[in-house]
Design an enzyme around this catalytic site. Structure first.
Site, PDB file in Angstrom:
ATOM      1  N   GLY A   1       0.800  -1.225   0.000  1.00 58.97           N
ATOM      2  CA  GLY A   1       0.000   0.000   0.000  1.00 58.97           C
ATOM      3  C   GLY A   1       0.827   1.267   0.000  1.00 58.97           C
ATOM      4  CB  SER A   2       4.255   2.170  -1.137  1.00 61.39           C
ATOM      5  OG  SER A   2       4.249   1.784  -2.498  1.00 61.39           O
ATOM      6  CG  ASN A   3       1.451   3.844  -5.746  1.00 63.93           C
ATOM      7  OD1 ASN A   3       1.926   4.935  -6.004  1.00 63.93           O
ATOM      8  ND2 ASN A   3       1.833   2.736  -6.360  1.00 63.93           N
TER       9      ASN A   3
ATOM     10  CE  LYS B   1     -12.611 -13.493 -11.869  1.00 63.42           C
ATOM     11  NZ  LYS B   1     -11.806 -13.578 -13.116  1.00 63.42           N
TER      12      LYS B   1
ATOM     13  CG  MET C   1      -1.498  -7.660  -6.592  1.00 64.65           C
ATOM     14  SD  MET C   1      -0.664  -6.506  -7.711  1.00 64.65           S
ATOM     15  CE  MET C   1       0.167  -7.649  -8.796  1.00 64.65           C
ATOM     16  NE  ARG C   2      -8.260 -11.503  -5.586  1.00 64.46           N
ATOM     17  CZ  ARG C   2      -8.116 -12.778  -5.904  1.00 64.46           C
ATOM     18  NH1 ARG C   2      -8.449 -13.178  -7.116  1.00 64.46           N
ATOM     19  NH2 ARG C   2      -7.657 -13.650  -5.039  1.00 64.46           N
TER      20      ARG C   2
ATOM     21  CG  ASN D   1      -4.316   0.002 -11.882  1.00 64.09           C
ATOM     22  OD1 ASN D   1      -4.010  -0.254 -10.718  1.00 64.09           O
ATOM     23  ND2 ASN D   1      -3.751  -0.608 -12.912  1.00 64.09           N
TER      24      ASN D   1
ATOM     25  CG  HIS E   1       0.562  -1.586 -15.364  1.00 65.38           C
ATOM     26  ND1 HIS E   1       0.400  -2.795 -14.708  1.00 65.38           N
ATOM     27  CD2 HIS E   1       1.319  -1.859 -16.463  1.00 65.38           C
ATOM     28  CE1 HIS E   1       1.027  -3.748 -15.376  1.00 65.38           C
ATOM     29  NE2 HIS E   1       1.599  -3.205 -16.444  1.00 65.38           N
TER      30      HIS E   1
END
Length: 205
Positions: free
Chosen positions: A13-15, A66, A91-92, A108, A110
């Site tokens: 969770g650094s971002n 799912k 990560m999903r 997001n 990336h």
């Protein structure tokens, strides 16, 4: 008007920390109202506790299908009533239902210059491809893998002696300010989406 920001994260969770700090110091006109996490042992949950914001943990293994997991994620997200969802090391792939429920409200970051090197281990992919420039991309989230309208990108050089880890560290240095700039622009209602084109994000000198 100050925006309500919901964080999705899977790990450190650094971002997320960078975004939260920016809301506290006034760089972002918003408030982190909660964290949704898919790993009960993720470090981001300790951050949420320190921030004094609620966290919801939903692990895929606890759901038979799912579709049930995605439904639970959507229900949890709606319960926070966020103006913006920030994926910070989540990560999903977001389910279509979630993306459609929050159109152009999920962002997001990336660690690659999309559309190159989607998916996991983007830095390793860049090293193996022999590229001379890598970087990070902040984008609105689509229904596929690391797709959706690109908001901003920051390039970093790839050196001959780089490893996956050294390149990842160099990219991470750019990720935090790029994400903060983007969320700040969103909270000022400056970002506008037409198809796959985003306007309102000015390039930093």
């Amino acid at each position: 008007m100050s925006k309500k920001i919901l964080i999705f994260a899977s790990g450190r969770g650094s971002n997320a920390e960078a975004i939260h700090e920016a809301t506290v110091n006034g760089t972002i006109d918003g408030t982190v109202i909660g964290v949704i996490c898919d790993h009960a042992d993720a470090q981001v949950l300790e951050r949420a506790k320190r921030w004094n914001v609620p966290a919801t943990v939903l692990e895929r293994k606890d759901f038979a299908a799912k579709a049930d997991f995605n439904a639970a994620i959507l229900s949890a997200a709606k319960s926070y009533a966020p103006d913006l969802i920030c994926l910070a090391g989540y990560m999903r792939i977001c389910g279509e239902e979630l993306v459609n429920a929050f159109p152009n409200r999920i962002i997001n970051i990336h660690p690659a210059l999309l559309p190159s090197f989607r998916g996991l281990h983007a830095q390793r992919q860049a090293i193996e491809a022999g590229v001379k420039v890598a970087g990070c991309t902040v984008h609105f989230v689509g229904t596929g893998l690391d797709d959706g309208p690109i908001i901003t990108q920051v390039a970093v050089p790839v050196y001959d002696d780089d490893t996956e880890d050294t390149l990842a560290d160099r990219i991470l240095e750019q990720e935090h300010p790029a994400y903060v700039r983007t969320v700040a622009a969103y909270c000022r209602d400056e970002l506008h989406v037409e198809g796959h084109h985003v306007t309102g994000m000015h390039r930093e000198k």
